[in-house]
Design a protein around this motif. Structure first.
Motif, PDB file in Angstrom:
ATOM      1  N   TRP A  40      -4.259  31.135 -31.474  1.00 31.42           N
ATOM      2  CA  TRP A  40      -5.114  30.686 -32.568  1.00 31.42           C
ATOM      3  C   TRP A  40      -4.737  31.426 -33.840  1.00 31.42           C
ATOM      4  O   TRP A  40      -4.106  32.477 -33.797  1.00 31.42           O
ATOM      5  CB  TRP A  40      -6.599  30.904 -32.262  1.00 31.42           C
ATOM      6  N   LEU A  54      -6.366  26.105 -33.539  1.00 27.14           N
ATOM      7  CA  LEU A  54      -6.830  26.532 -32.223  1.00 27.14           C
ATOM      8  C   LEU A  54      -5.965  25.933 -31.120  1.00 27.14           C
ATOM      9  O   LEU A  54      -5.303  24.915 -31.319  1.00 27.14           O
ATOM     10  CB  LEU A  54      -8.287  26.092 -32.014  1.00 27.14           C
ATOM     11  N   ASP A  55      -6.032  26.555 -29.958  1.00 24.33           N
ATOM     12  CA  ASP A  55      -5.373  26.036 -28.750  1.00 24.33           C
ATOM     13  C   ASP A  55      -3.905  25.699 -28.972  1.00 24.33           C
ATOM     14  O   ASP A  55      -3.460  24.586 -28.722  1.00 24.33           O
ATOM     15  CB  ASP A  55      -6.134  24.823 -28.210  1.00 24.33           C
ATOM     16  N   GLN A  84     -22.708  24.178 -35.544  1.00 18.81           N
ATOM     17  CA  GLN A  84     -22.598  25.331 -34.658  1.00 18.81           C
ATOM     18  C   GLN A  84     -22.220  26.564 -35.480  1.00 18.81           C
ATOM     19  O   GLN A  84     -21.599  26.442 -36.538  1.00 18.81           O
ATOM     20  CB  GLN A  84     -21.531  25.081 -33.582  1.00 18.81           C
ATOM     21  N   ARG A 109     -12.109  38.943 -35.196  1.00 20.04           N
ATOM     22  CA  ARG A 109     -12.883  38.213 -34.196  1.00 20.04           C
ATOM     23  C   ARG A 109     -13.318  36.896 -34.824  1.00 20.04           C
ATOM     24  O   ARG A 109     -13.785  36.868 -35.957  1.00 20.04           O
ATOM     25  CB  ARG A 109     -14.116  39.012 -33.783  1.00 20.04           C
ATOM     26  N   GLU A 111     -15.510  33.192 -34.063  1.00 20.12           N
ATOM     27  CA  GLU A 111     -16.389  32.360 -33.248  1.00 20.12           C
ATOM     28  C   GLU A 111     -16.473  31.006 -33.910  1.00 20.12           C
ATOM     29  O   GLU A 111     -16.831  30.894 -35.089  1.00 20.12           O
ATOM     30  CB  GLU A 111     -17.790  32.967 -33.140  1.00 20.12           C
ATOM     31  N   GLY A 114     -18.428  27.105 -30.361  1.00 22.05           N
ATOM     32  CA  GLY A 114     -18.937  27.684 -29.123  1.00 22.05           C
ATOM     33  C   GLY A 114     -17.985  28.593 -28.383  1.00 22.05           C
ATOM     34  O   GLY A 114     -18.288  29.033 -27.275  1.00 22.05           O
ATOM     35  N   LYS A 115     -16.830  28.882 -28.960  1.00 18.23           N
ATOM     36  CA  LYS A 115     -15.856  29.766 -28.311  1.00 18.23           C
ATOM     37  C   LYS A 115     -15.633  31.007 -29.157  1.00 18.23           C
ATOM     38  O   LYS A 115     -15.790  30.978 -30.378  1.00 18.23           O
ATOM     39  CB  LYS A 115     -14.526  29.047 -28.099  1.00 18.23           C
ATOM     40  N   GLN A 116     -15.246  32.088 -28.488  1.00 18.42           N
ATOM     41  CA  GLN A 116     -14.963  33.345 -29.174  1.00 18.42           C
ATOM     42  C   GLN A 116     -13.517  33.750 -28.933  1.00 18.42           C
ATOM     43  O   GLN A 116     -12.994  33.596 -27.828  1.00 18.42           O
ATOM     44  CB  GLN A 116     -15.907  34.431 -28.691  1.00 18.42           C
ATOM     45  N   TYR A 117     -12.894  34.254 -29.991  1.00 23.80           N
ATOM     46  CA  TYR A 117     -11.495  34.662 -29.952  1.00 23.80           C
ATOM     47  C   TYR A 117     -11.375  36.067 -30.541  1.00 23.80           C
ATOM     48  O   TYR A 117     -12.111  36.414 -31.464  1.00 23.80           O
ATOM     49  CB  TYR A 117     -10.635  33.708 -30.787  1.00 23.80           C
TER      50      TYR A 117
END
Length: 125
Positions: A40, A54-55, A84, A109, A111, A114-117
């Motif tokens: 990411w 992302l991804d 969100q 960090r 967010e 709904g996901k955290q990295y």
């Protein structure tokens, strides 16, 4: 009486030493936050436009960031994206990329959706 004065003076000195700094550092723009597993990145332009990938590049999002909250620990962005919570924390702490063993000047960090990295950050190349 003398001991009481020393303890009060010591307490005052300790409180001064523990006080939060009144000056804060800001991040250099453009800025890049990046991480692994899954890959990411966030690139923040000088006009505070964030390009979020992302991804491993499967998703790309654009978000105009609100004004940053700058604290003694770092720079923090808070907003909503698609109803969100969105959070990006850029922390003034060195960070090492475990896959490439590269050292960066910031810890990051993210967010979103709904996901955290977690990852590292640097001035954008």
């Amino acid at each position: 009486m003398w001991l009481r004065w020393i303890s009060l003076s010591s307490a005052a000195l300790l409180l001064q030493a523990c006080a939060l700094p009144t000056t804060t550092e800001t991040i250099p723009l453009p800025f890049q936050a990046l991480g692994n597993e899954p890959g990411w990145s966030v690139v923040i332009s000088p006009d505070h436009q964030a390009t979020i990938t992302l991804d491993y590049g499967e998703q790309q999002l654009d978000l105009l960031l609100p004004p940053a909250q700058v604290t003694y620990a770092g720079t923090h962005y808070r907003a909503e994206y698609q109803d969100q919570p969105f959070a990006l924390d850029i922390i003034f702490n060195t960070c090492s990329d475990t896959m490439s063993d590269t050292s960066y000047p910031y810890e990051t960090r993210l967010e979103i959706l709904g996901k955290q990295y977690q990852g590292c950050g640097r001035p954008a190349p």
